[in-house]
Design an enzyme around this catalytic site. Structure first.
Site, short mmCIF file in Angstrom:
data_model
loop_
_atom_site.label_atom_id
_atom_site.label_comp_id
_atom_site.label_asym_id
_atom_site.label_seq_id
_atom_site.Cartn_x
_atom_site.Cartn_y
_atom_site.Cartn_z
N HIS A 265 3.75 2.28 2.85
CA HIS A 265 2.58 3.15 2.73
C HIS A 265 2.66 3.98 1.45
CE1 HIS A 265 0.32 6.92 3.82
NE2 HIS A 265 -0.60 6.00 4.02
N GLU B 174 1.79 1.82 -1.55
CA GLU B 174 0.34 1.62 -1.63
C GLU B 174 -0.32 2.82 -2.30
OE1 GLU B 174 -3.10 3.14 0.74
OE2 GLU B 174 -1.72 2.16 2.14
N HIS B 175 0.10 4.03 -1.96
CA HIS B 175 -0.46 5.23 -2.59
C HIS B 175 -0.09 5.30 -4.07
CE1 HIS B 175 -1.85 8.19 0.67
NE2 HIS B 175 -1.68 7.02 1.29
N GLU C 278 -0.76 14.16 5.49
CA GLU C 278 -1.32 13.12 6.35
C GLU C 278 -0.52 13.03 7.65
OE1 GLU C 278 -2.62 8.38 5.96
OE2 GLU C 278 -1.63 9.40 4.30
#
Length: 427
Positions: A55, A58-59, A135
């Site tokens: 994740h 991806e960021h 998040e």
């Protein structure tokens, strides 16, 4: 079988010498082009110390390369009216863009740049860790989200396939450039990548660009993740909330299992729409929940069936009892009418997903990564139409024989024990 269920456009596929697949679909009626790179790696491919790394990568893909700053990445796409995005799941990571057909070269160049030449600047990395920690905190503050993370962790205890995609604060803070590059070298390899495009695209042109952008990536042997092993169990999180959020689950099937479609239809008839059994009994007849639904999440080697609902603390016991009764009853008397309705709804969902270029390339990429070939709508519909009520009831009975998983948060002191829930599944 009606003809509109089997219509398929032409999809051209070329495999580069290093193993990367390129798939395109020319859609003359579309003036835009949607394209993306799917990588057959996700959160389940992480080692324990890498939890959340897919994740984060991806960021970080949009935070700068050796050729472009983060601002320039956004400007190069938006200057031609396009948009760019990325997503991480348990088994896949995708990077997608949509532009006018005349600007395909721009989008492909940006995608290639962020996948091959990202620099992982320390300042950008620190800022993005902060974003992901926010998040993570948002999930912790949202019972409806938190309960599904707890559900997966309990169903696949101690395994990567069950871990939340975001990671933990400890692992997120620990990541550095060396950890990222080691993961990319191991997992982002050509044999696990598909470049797919649809709309106003030309196959030969995209293959040429793919060769230039990705052709020098060295071929490498893919590492298989740990096989998912369902454990079951329970996780109860008593909290002072207005509503209890509950998820009850059982061992599901891989999308490669011969009974996958029968299990999917059983889940849909049980709680997949306004005419489903759970919706009718729990919501409409008894008013025990604002919403209730059932689902079946298949992975490449395992799966998870579940039912999720929210209710008042005073109603948790009755809700569970009614849910268990509906599940058992469905395995005994699902009707032909229910089956035909579920089949029709499944076909609509299948075809609706193919009505946009984005939906079409996602299906193509996932099929090539999972099966090494394309599976037509005709083949899927044929398998669905071949199912009868006996096969679907048996799929339901197979589910109910397993060990349950329970995750609950909120005012749950009246929730039955896991042992009594297991007995209720036996009828």
């Amino acid at each position: 079988m009606n003809q509109h269920f089997v219509r398929e456009k032409r999809i051209d596929i070329t495999t580069l010498s290093n193993g990367l697949m390129v798939a395109t679909e020319r859609m003359p009626e579309i003036a835009t082009a949607t394209l993306g790179v799917w990588v057959g790696t996700g959160s389940r491919h992480e080692q324990p110390h890498e939890h959340g790394l897919s994740h984060l990568i991806e960021h970080m893909a949009f935070k700068g390369t050796s050729r472009r700053s983060a601002r320039q990445i956004a400007e190069d796409i938006e200057n031609v009216g396009g948009d760019i995005n990325a997503a991480t799941s348990v088994e896949y990571t995708s990077y997608t863009a949509r532009v006018l057909g005349e600007n395909v070269d721009v989008a492909l160049d940006v995608l290639g740049d962020i996948l091959i030449h990202s620099v992982f600047d320390a300042g950008e990395l620190a800022r993005e860790k902060g974003v992901i920690l926010q998040e993570y905190a948002a999930v912790e503050d949202t019972p409806d989200d938190l309960i599904y993370d707890a559900f997966m962790e309990t169903a696949f205890a101690g395994q990567a396939v069950g871990r939340p995609i975001l990671g933990t604060p400890e692992t997120i803070r620990s990541f550095d450039e060396a950890t990222i590059r080691a993961f990319l070298a191991r997992e982002y390899i050509p044999g696990k990548m598909v470049l797919a495009a649809a709309g106003d695209v030309d196959h030969a042109r995209i293959v040429d660009m793919a060769e230039r952008l990705f052709g020098t990536m060295p071929a490498a042997e893919a590492r298989k993740p740990e096989t998912g092993s369902y454990t079951g169990g329970e996780r109860r999180l008593p909290r002072k909330l207005e509503q209890a959020s509950l998820v009850l689950g059982l061992q599901g099937l891989s999308f490669k299992d011969p009974d996958y479609y029968a299990t999917h239809l059983f889940a849909h008839m049980l709680g997949g729409g306004l005419t489903s059994r759970l919706w009718h009994e729990v919501r409409e007849t008894r008013g025990l929940a604002y919403s209730i639904d059932s689902f079946h999440w298949p992975f490449s080697d395992c799966g998870l069936f579940g039912i999720g609902a929210g209710t008042a603390g005073s109603d948790v016991r009755e809700l569970m009892e009614v849910t268990l009764a509906c599940m058992v009853q469905a395995t005994q008397d699902i009707s032909e009418v229910e089956l035909m309705r579920a089949k029709a709804q499944m076909k609509v969902a299948l075809l609706t997903a193919l009505e946009t270029p984005g939906g079409r390339i996602e299906r193509v990429a996932r099929q090539l990564l999972s099966w090494g070939r394309l599976i037509s709508s005709e083949e899927i519909v044929r398998k669905v139409d071949a199912l009868d009520v006996d096969r679907v009831r048996e799929a339901g009975r197979r589910l109910l024989q397993g060990t349950p998983t329970l995750a609950a948060i909120g005012p749950i002191k009246d929730l039955p024990s896991l042992e009594s829930i297991a007995l209720g599944l036996r009828g």
